[in-house]
Scaffold this motif. Structure first.
Motif, PDB file in Angstrom:
ATOM      1  N   GLU A 130     200.581  23.886  94.266  1.00  0.00           N
ATOM      2  CA  GLU A 130     198.991  23.509  93.334  1.00  0.00           C
ATOM      3  C   GLU A 130     198.445  25.127  93.671  1.00  0.00           C
ATOM      4  O   GLU A 130     198.845  25.274  94.496  1.00  0.00           O
ATOM      5  CB  GLU A 130     197.985  23.027  94.280  1.00  0.00           C
ATOM      6  CG  GLU A 130     197.710  21.622  94.223  1.00  0.00           C
ATOM      7  CD  GLU A 130     196.508  20.688  94.982  1.00  0.00           C
ATOM      8  OE1 GLU A 130     196.316  19.924  95.376  1.00  0.00           O
ATOM      9  OE2 GLU A 130     196.497  21.177  96.505  1.00  0.00           O
ATOM     10  N   CYS A 131     197.821  25.823  92.929  1.00  0.00           N
ATOM     11  CA  CYS A 131     197.378  27.019  92.413  1.00  0.00           C
ATOM     12  C   CYS A 131     195.284  26.895  93.569  1.00  0.00           C
ATOM     13  O   CYS A 131     195.051  25.668  93.311  1.00  0.00           O
ATOM     14  CB  CYS A 131     196.818  27.623  91.236  1.00  0.00           C
ATOM     15  SG  CYS A 131     195.549  26.148  90.572  1.00  0.00           S
ATOM     16  N   TYR A 132     195.325  27.333  94.294  1.00  0.00           N
ATOM     17  CA  TYR A 132     193.935  27.542  95.377  1.00  0.00           C
ATOM     18  C   TYR A 132     193.410  27.318  94.654  1.00  0.00           C
ATOM     19  O   TYR A 132     191.860  27.383  94.845  1.00  0.00           O
ATOM     20  CB  TYR A 132     194.216  28.744  96.422  1.00  0.00           C
ATOM     21  CG  TYR A 132     194.266  30.292  96.075  1.00  0.00           C
ATOM     22  CD1 TYR A 132     192.817  30.285  95.262  1.00  0.00           C
ATOM     23  CD2 TYR A 132     195.068  30.180  95.843  1.00  0.00           C
ATOM     24  CE1 TYR A 132     192.462  31.505  95.464  1.00  0.00           C
ATOM     25  CE2 TYR A 132     194.794  32.028  95.572  1.00  0.00           C
ATOM     26  CZ  TYR A 132     193.884  32.390  95.296  1.00  0.00           C
ATOM     27  OH  TYR A 132     194.125  33.684  94.688  1.00  0.00           O
ATOM     28  N   GLU A 133     193.000  28.032  93.069  1.00  0.00           N
ATOM     29  CA  GLU A 133     191.753  28.069  92.250  1.00  0.00           C
ATOM     30  C   GLU A 133     192.077  27.215  91.905  1.00  0.00           C
ATOM     31  O   GLU A 133     190.497  26.399  91.833  1.00  0.00           O
ATOM     32  CB  GLU A 133     192.130  29.285  91.486  1.00  0.00           C
ATOM     33  CG  GLU A 133     192.868  30.433  91.179  1.00  0.00           C
ATOM     34  CD  GLU A 133     193.750  30.605  91.295  1.00  0.00           C
ATOM     35  OE1 GLU A 133     194.889  30.308  91.616  1.00  0.00           O
ATOM     36  OE2 GLU A 133     194.375  31.978  90.689  1.00  0.00           O
ATOM     37  N   ALA A 134     192.332  26.008  91.767  1.00  0.00           N
ATOM     38  CA  ALA A 134     192.280  24.895  90.830  1.00  0.00           C
ATOM     39  C   ALA A 134     192.266  23.727  91.916  1.00  0.00           C
ATOM     40  O   ALA A 134     190.749  23.048  92.078  1.00  0.00           O
ATOM     41  CB  ALA A 134     192.617  24.309  89.636  1.00  0.00           C
ATOM     42  N   LYS A 135     193.217  23.464  92.743  1.00  0.00           N
ATOM     43  CA  LYS A 135     193.452  22.518  93.846  1.00  0.00           C
ATOM     44  C   LYS A 135     193.024  21.130  92.483  1.00  0.00           C
ATOM     45  O   LYS A 135     192.562  20.584  93.461  1.00  0.00           O
ATOM     46  CB  LYS A 135     192.017  22.781  95.121  1.00  0.00           C
ATOM     47  CG  LYS A 135     193.009  23.667  95.902  1.00  0.00           C
ATOM     48  CD  LYS A 135     191.928  23.548  97.244  1.00  0.00           C
ATOM     49  CE  LYS A 135     190.812  23.415  97.564  1.00  0.00           C
ATOM     50  NZ  LYS A 135     190.035  23.302  98.503  1.00  0.00           N
ATOM     51  N   PRO A 175     195.413  23.319  80.359  1.00  0.00           N
ATOM     52  CA  PRO A 175     195.596  24.041  80.637  1.00  0.00           C
ATOM     53  C   PRO A 175     195.016  24.209  81.949  1.00  0.00           C
ATOM     54  O   PRO A 175     193.682  23.097  81.782  1.00  0.00           O
ATOM     55  CB  PRO A 175     194.981  24.942  79.681  1.00  0.00           C
ATOM     56  CG  PRO A 175     194.903  23.998  77.703  1.00  0.00           C
ATOM     57  CD  PRO A 175     195.037  22.457  78.872  1.00  0.00           C
ATOM     58  N   CYS A 176     194.968  24.631  83.497  1.00  0.00           N
ATOM     59  CA  CYS A 176     194.655  25.296  84.211  1.00  0.00           C
ATOM     60  C   CYS A 176     193.641  26.607  84.266  1.00  0.00           C
ATOM     61  O   CYS A 176     194.065  27.812  84.016  1.00  0.00           O
ATOM     62  CB  CYS A 176     195.638  25.230  85.582  1.00  0.00           C
ATOM     63  SG  CYS A 176     194.960  24.753  86.418  1.00  0.00           S
ATOM     64  N   ILE A 177     193.188  26.188  84.777  1.00  0.00           N
ATOM     65  CA  ILE A 177     192.252  27.966  85.623  1.00  0.00           C
ATOM     66  C   ILE A 177     192.759  28.659  86.039  1.00  0.00           C
ATOM     67  O   ILE A 177     192.146  30.026  85.788  1.00  0.00           O
ATOM     68  CB  ILE A 177     190.159  27.402  85.859  1.00  0.00           C
ATOM     69  CG1 ILE A 177     190.898  26.033  87.459  1.00  0.00           C
ATOM     70  CG2 ILE A 177     189.771  26.223  85.222  1.00  0.00           C
ATOM     71  CD1 ILE A 177     189.979  27.089  88.240  1.00  0.00           C
ATOM     72  N   CYS A 178     193.594  28.401  86.115  1.00  0.00           N
ATOM     73  CA  CYS A 178     194.720  30.183  87.081  1.00  0.00           C
ATOM     74  C   CYS A 178     194.959  31.095  86.163  1.00  0.00           C
ATOM     75  O   CYS A 178     195.292  31.962  86.048  1.00  0.00           O
ATOM     76  CB  CYS A 178     195.661  29.033  88.402  1.00  0.00           C
ATOM     77  SG  CYS A 178     196.886  28.159  87.247  1.00  0.00           S
ATOM     78  N   GLY A 179     196.077  29.943  84.997  1.00  0.00           N
ATOM     79  CA  GLY A 179     196.382  30.150  83.460  1.00  0.00           C
ATOM     80  C   GLY A 179     197.686  30.966  83.655  1.00  0.00           C
ATOM     81  O   GLY A 179     198.489  30.613  82.625  1.00  0.00           O
ATOM     82  N   ARG A 180     197.748  29.723  84.671  1.00  0.00           N
ATOM     83  CA  ARG A 180     199.226  28.846  84.512  1.00  0.00           C
ATOM     84  C   ARG A 180     199.294  28.039  83.423  1.00  0.00           C
ATOM     85  O   ARG A 180     198.514  27.259  83.239  1.00  0.00           O
ATOM     86  CB  ARG A 180     199.522  28.201  85.678  1.00  0.00           C
ATOM     87  CG  ARG A 180     200.250  29.183  87.155  1.00  0.00           C
ATOM     88  CD  ARG A 180     200.701  28.623  88.362  1.00  0.00           C
ATOM     89  NE  ARG A 180     200.515  29.724  89.435  1.00  0.00           N
ATOM     90  CZ  ARG A 180     199.382  30.611  90.009  1.00  0.00           C
ATOM     91  NH1 ARG A 180     198.990  29.893  90.030  1.00  0.00           N
ATOM     92  NH2 ARG A 180     199.890  31.351  90.926  1.00  0.00           N
ATOM     93  N   THR A 181     200.756  28.378  82.903  1.00  0.00           N
ATOM     94  CA  THR A 181     201.245  27.478  81.547  1.00  0.00           C
ATOM     95  C   THR A 181     201.627  26.099  82.233  1.00  0.00           C
ATOM     96  O   THR A 181     202.061  25.736  81.201  1.00  0.00           O
ATOM     97  CB  THR A 181     201.602  28.122  80.825  1.00  0.00           C
ATOM     98  OG1 THR A 181     202.468  29.175  81.364  1.00  0.00           O
ATOM     99  CG2 THR A 181     200.561  28.827  79.816  1.00  0.00           C
ATOM    100  N   LEU A 195     199.774  20.009  90.952  1.00  0.00           N
ATOM    101  CA  LEU A 195     200.504  21.284  91.358  1.00  0.00           C
ATOM    102  C   LEU A 195     201.610  21.229  89.763  1.00  0.00           C
ATOM    103  O   LEU A 195     201.996  20.795  89.232  1.00  0.00           O
ATOM    104  CB  LEU A 195     201.099  20.626  92.281  1.00  0.00           C
ATOM    105  CG  LEU A 195     201.363  19.302  93.924  1.00  0.00           C
ATOM    106  CD1 LEU A 195     200.719  17.889  93.630  1.00  0.00           C
ATOM    107  CD2 LEU A 195     201.997  19.647  94.720  1.00  0.00           C
ATOM    108  N   HIS A 196     201.353  22.795  89.393  1.00  0.00           N
ATOM    109  CA  HIS A 196     201.953  23.543  88.760  1.00  0.00           C
ATOM    110  C   HIS A 196     203.765  22.747  89.388  1.00  0.00           C
ATOM    111  O   HIS A 196     204.243  23.507  89.772  1.00  0.00           O
ATOM    112  CB  HIS A 196     201.955  24.960  89.045  1.00  0.00           C
ATOM    113  CG  HIS A 196     200.657  25.213  88.379  1.00  0.00           C
ATOM    114  ND1 HIS A 196     199.997  24.649  86.615  1.00  0.00           N
ATOM    115  CD2 HIS A 196     199.328  24.751  88.400  1.00  0.00           C
ATOM    116  CE1 HIS A 196     198.726  25.143  86.534  1.00  0.00           C
ATOM    117  NE2 HIS A 196     198.231  25.338  88.419  1.00  0.00           N
ATOM    118  N   ILE A 197     204.977  22.664  88.128  1.00  0.00           N
ATOM    119  CA  ILE A 197     206.460  22.305  88.388  1.00  0.00           C
ATOM    120  C   ILE A 197     206.436  23.320  87.902  1.00  0.00           C
ATOM    121  O   ILE A 197     206.462  23.942  86.501  1.00  0.00           O
ATOM    122  CB  ILE A 197     206.313  21.120  87.845  1.00  0.00           C
ATOM    123  CG1 ILE A 197     206.265  19.885  88.404  1.00  0.00           C
ATOM    124  CG2 ILE A 197     207.960  21.101  87.472  1.00  0.00           C
ATOM    125  CD1 ILE A 197     206.546  18.746  87.236  1.00  0.00           C
TER     126      ILE A 197
END
Ligand SMILES: [Zn+2]
Length: 433
Positions: free
Chosen positions: A247-252, A310-316, A255-257
């Motif tokens: 998980e990114c702590y920004e969105a929680k 899309p996630c707020i953290c910017g990861r794709t 989990l980004h794979i």
């Protein structure tokens, strides 16, 4: 913090091109080097040349835990043993572990993925990481350890257990990140409380928790009691260990794979049909960079769904939701995988017990406890108390020795375990997570 901006935020189109290239290379490699995969592909009249798009992956048969067991210990390795620098293992359904290997490059890949994970969970090179995952054959401890060093953080290799000493270390060494199973994190909070230590006076900012199922309620509880932000990490030794998804702590929120290394699919566990995004089913992984122990369409038995938004953290990279259960009867007790069949084989090795048993799993305070109730014969049951206690201790010791898990053993009178028609109820799980 996003550690590897290039890969973690890569536009989908570019990412998918890399995934396809790596998939093709992996299929070629396992076809050439692993007799099991070659046979499976041949049986389905597939050659590596037939894999021309990501869609084509669906044509390849699945790999199961049973396949790994049938090739115990090294039959699934794709490189000669002199290229293997590390071996880990996890428990299997029959007491026979699943053995996994890593080349030097695999160890490096894993460290990079764990460094990415720790960064996604809030860690930077300024942090001190209190690593309470077990060190050993289990991948948790060493996985975090190498990732922390790769990130450039300081790691305290405290491992599991000896909880009071851990509290002293937390007070004196000032760690800022905690890595542990969620149940152990809560146990740490309780012991700290007993010792008069408040987490408010400690320096923790983030906690990265995994290796067992937990819930949003448990997250709230942990965040409140440990005074930190808690994120979920996912992995399994067959795929690489921890660091498959984070998980990114920004969105929680899911989990980004790390898709540049692992291709996820969700299937209907009964029909084996691939399901759409958002649909819940069994998680399947194909590794596309591992050298020593590649897995092709490995059925994890974990139940979840995929979220491509899309996630707020910017990861794709795609997100998987929290694992909500298992398709088999595996229990996870304090991070250790336990199958009822393993307990059964330990019991059946002993002379004085009957083949009727039940496993009771409870949460006492914050820690999971396992009680094994097993019947003994008339003769044994009427024996003196001391003999019965000795037998209980002996069973408990054998379970600890073979499975690495502590269990209370309770002998019950003949016919003391209820009989059912059809499938016996082997497990009573009273945990609320
Ligand atoms: Zn994110």
């Amino acid at each position: 913090m996003i550690l590897d901006i290039g890969f973690e935020t890569m536009p989908r189109e570019d990412l998918e091109a890399i995934i396809l290239r790596r998939l093709k290379a992996t299929i070629e490699r396992v076809y050439a080097n692993v007799p099991f995969y070659r046979r499976k592909l041949e049986e389905n009249s597939i050659t590596p040349k037939d894999i021309q798009s990501l869609e084509d992956l669906k044509r390849i048969p699945f790999t199961t835990k049973e396949d790994l067991r049938d090739n115990y210990p090294y039959g699934m390795f794709a490189v000669p043993m002199d290229n293997v620098v590390r071996i880990h293992a996890s428990s299997g359904t029959t007491g026979q572990p699943t053995v996994v290997g890593y080349t030097a490059r695999d160890v490096n890949t894993w460290a990079e993925l764990m460094a990415r994970s720790l960064a996604a969970g809030g860690a930077t090179r300024e942090d001190i990481i209190h690593n309470a995952y077990g060190y050993g054959l289990f991948t948790g401890g060493l996985g975090v350890h190498y990732g922390a060093e790769k990130l450039g953080a300081s790691v305290i290799p405290v491992s599991g257990g000896n909880t009071k000493r851990q509290i002293v270390i937390m007070k004196d060494f000032g760690p800022t990140i905690l890595t542990a199973t969620p149940s152990y994190a809560l146990h740490l909070a309780e012991v700290a409380d007993e010792m008069g230590v408040s987490f408010k006076d400690l320096k923790f900012k983030f906690g990265i928790f995994g290796a067992e199922p937990w819930s949003e309620n448990m997250r709230e509880d942990i965040e409140k009691k440990l005074n930190l932000t808690a994120v979920d990490i996912y992995g399994l030794s067959e795929v690489i260990g921890p660091g498959v998804a984070i998980e990114c702590y920004e969105a929680k929120k899911g989990l980004h794979i790390f898709e540049d290394h692992f291709i996820p699919e969700i299937i209907d566990p009964d029909t084996e049909e691939v399901l759409d995004y958002g649909e819940t089913g069994e998680l399947v992984f194909t590794s596309i960079t591992k050298e020593a122990f590649p897995v092709i369409r490995y059925r994890t038995r974990d139940i979840t769904s995929l979220n491509p938004e899309p996630c707020i953290c910017g990861r794709t990279h795609i997100r998987m939701n929290r694992v909500s259960g298992r398709t088999d009867d595996m229990l996870i007790i304090r991070g250790v995988n336990v199958f009822p069949s393993q307990i059964e084989s330990v019991l059946m090795e002993m002379d004085d017990v009957e083949p009727h048993y039940q496993l009771l799993v409870e949460r006492e305070g914050k820690l999971d406890t396992l009680t094994v109730m097993v019947e003994v014969g008339e003769q044994t049951f009427s024996d003196e108390v001391k003999h019965l206690q000795d037998l209980e201790r002996k069973i408990s010791k054998n379970i600890k020795d073979y499975l690495g898990v502590s269990a209370k053993v309770k002998l019950v009178e003949p016919k003391g375990i209820a009989r059912r028609e059809g499938k016996a109820v082997r497990v009573i799980d009273n945990r609320e997570i």
